[in-house]
Design an enzyme around this catalytic site. Structure first.
Site, short mmCIF file in Angstrom:
data_model
loop_
_atom_site.label_atom_id
_atom_site.label_comp_id
_atom_site.label_asym_id
_atom_site.label_seq_id
_atom_site.Cartn_x
_atom_site.Cartn_y
_atom_site.Cartn_z
N ARG A 1 -0.64 2.63 9.01
CA ARG A 1 0.79 2.88 9.18
C ARG A 1 1.46 1.59 9.63
O ARG A 1 1.32 1.18 10.78
CB ARG A 1 1.05 4.02 10.17
N ASP B 1 4.61 -0.76 10.67
CA ASP B 1 5.83 -0.50 11.44
C ASP B 1 7.07 -0.81 10.63
O ASP B 1 7.01 -1.41 9.55
CB ASP B 1 5.83 -1.36 12.71
N TYR C 1 -4.27 -9.27 7.75
CA TYR C 1 -2.82 -9.46 7.85
C TYR C 1 -2.50 -10.95 7.84
O TYR C 1 -3.29 -11.78 8.30
CB TYR C 1 -2.29 -8.88 9.16
N ARG D 1 1.23 -8.30 15.96
CA ARG D 1 2.47 -8.90 16.46
C ARG D 1 2.34 -9.28 17.94
O ARG D 1 2.91 -10.29 18.38
CB ARG D 1 3.63 -7.93 16.23
#
Length: 246
Positions: free
Chosen positions: A50, A52, A110, A195
């Protein structure tokens, strides 16, 4: 009943993440509507994770079940014609009925992009950072991530995970196009983890944290000690690995 995997990519700027939410536009909502219209039956997909709000994906997988056989190649064209331009289906393919888009993945990767000079073509696709950063120091700190498994200090609180343990396999910055690109690869990621990691590494690059202090933050397992999360616009899910997908 036959299970299918669907591979897609999306620009997440206009969406409140992948997962369906009340009163908010999401990628999953758009995909499920397109699938339901094209295949003429109610379909609920399940994604590999999921992302953001505002986060992008160059590779994302989901699975769904159908009661009828389909032409996968023809389906790609048809589904894409029903999706907004920001969401693109790459392929649809048949898998074993036990295959699972979320729990079947063994690795994910990522990228985080940041740039140092105003560039209209990077708007909402990279983070404009104003200041100097010591990339060498940030990479030294990033290497330390490979020596830990508990990343509670980089996770959102009150999540529904049973463990905050992850196996980080790669974590490093490289210079790229008047900016930097951070790559991180692991078997799994926690909510907001990437992040928060980048935000903390930025503090190392600004000379606000030493390597010893960075280690103390990881070992504290306390989110309050880590740096602020960097903006979502620079984050991309770029690779999801399954042992049964080529």
């Amino acid at each position: 009943m036959q299970r299918y995997f669907i591979e897609l990519s999306y620009n997440g700027t206009a969406y409140h993440g992948w997962q369906i939410q009340p009163n908010a536009s999401t990628v999953q909502e758009c995909l499920d509507k397109a699938l339901s219209v094209y295949f003429r039956q109610p379909i609920s997909s399940l994604g590999c994770g999921r992302t953001d709000s505002g986060v992008h994906a160059t590779q994302f997988y989901a699975h769904f079940d159908l009661q009828t056989a389909i032409d996968p190649l023809k389906s790609v064209t048809g589904i894409n014609s029903l999706l907004p331009y920001q969401i693109a289906v790459k392929r649809v393919f048949e898998v074993d009925n036990e295959a699972h888009a979320r729990f079947g993945a063994t690795e994910r990767a990522y990228h985080y992009h940041l740039h140092f000079h105003k560039d209209p073509f990077k708007l909402d696709r990279s983070w404009l950072y104003k200041g100097d950063l010591d990339m060498e120091a940030m990479n030294e700190a990033a290497k330390l991530l490979l020596t830990y498994t508990d990343f509670s200090c980089f996770s959102k609180s009150n999540t529904q995970t049973f463990t905050n343990n992850c196996n980080v396999m790669e974590a490093f910055f490289v210079k790229e196009d008047e900016g930097l690109k951070f790559t991180i690869r692991a078997d799994r990621f926690l909510r907001n983890m990437v992040r928060a990691i980048v935000g903390t590494l930025i503090r190392v690059g600004k000379k606000e944290l030493s390597l010893a202090q960075f280690k103390e933050i990881v070992e504290s397992k306390n989110r309050c000690n880590a740096g602020q999360s960097v903006p979502a616009c620079g984050l991309y899910l770029v690779n999801v690995i399954y042992p049964f997908v080529k």
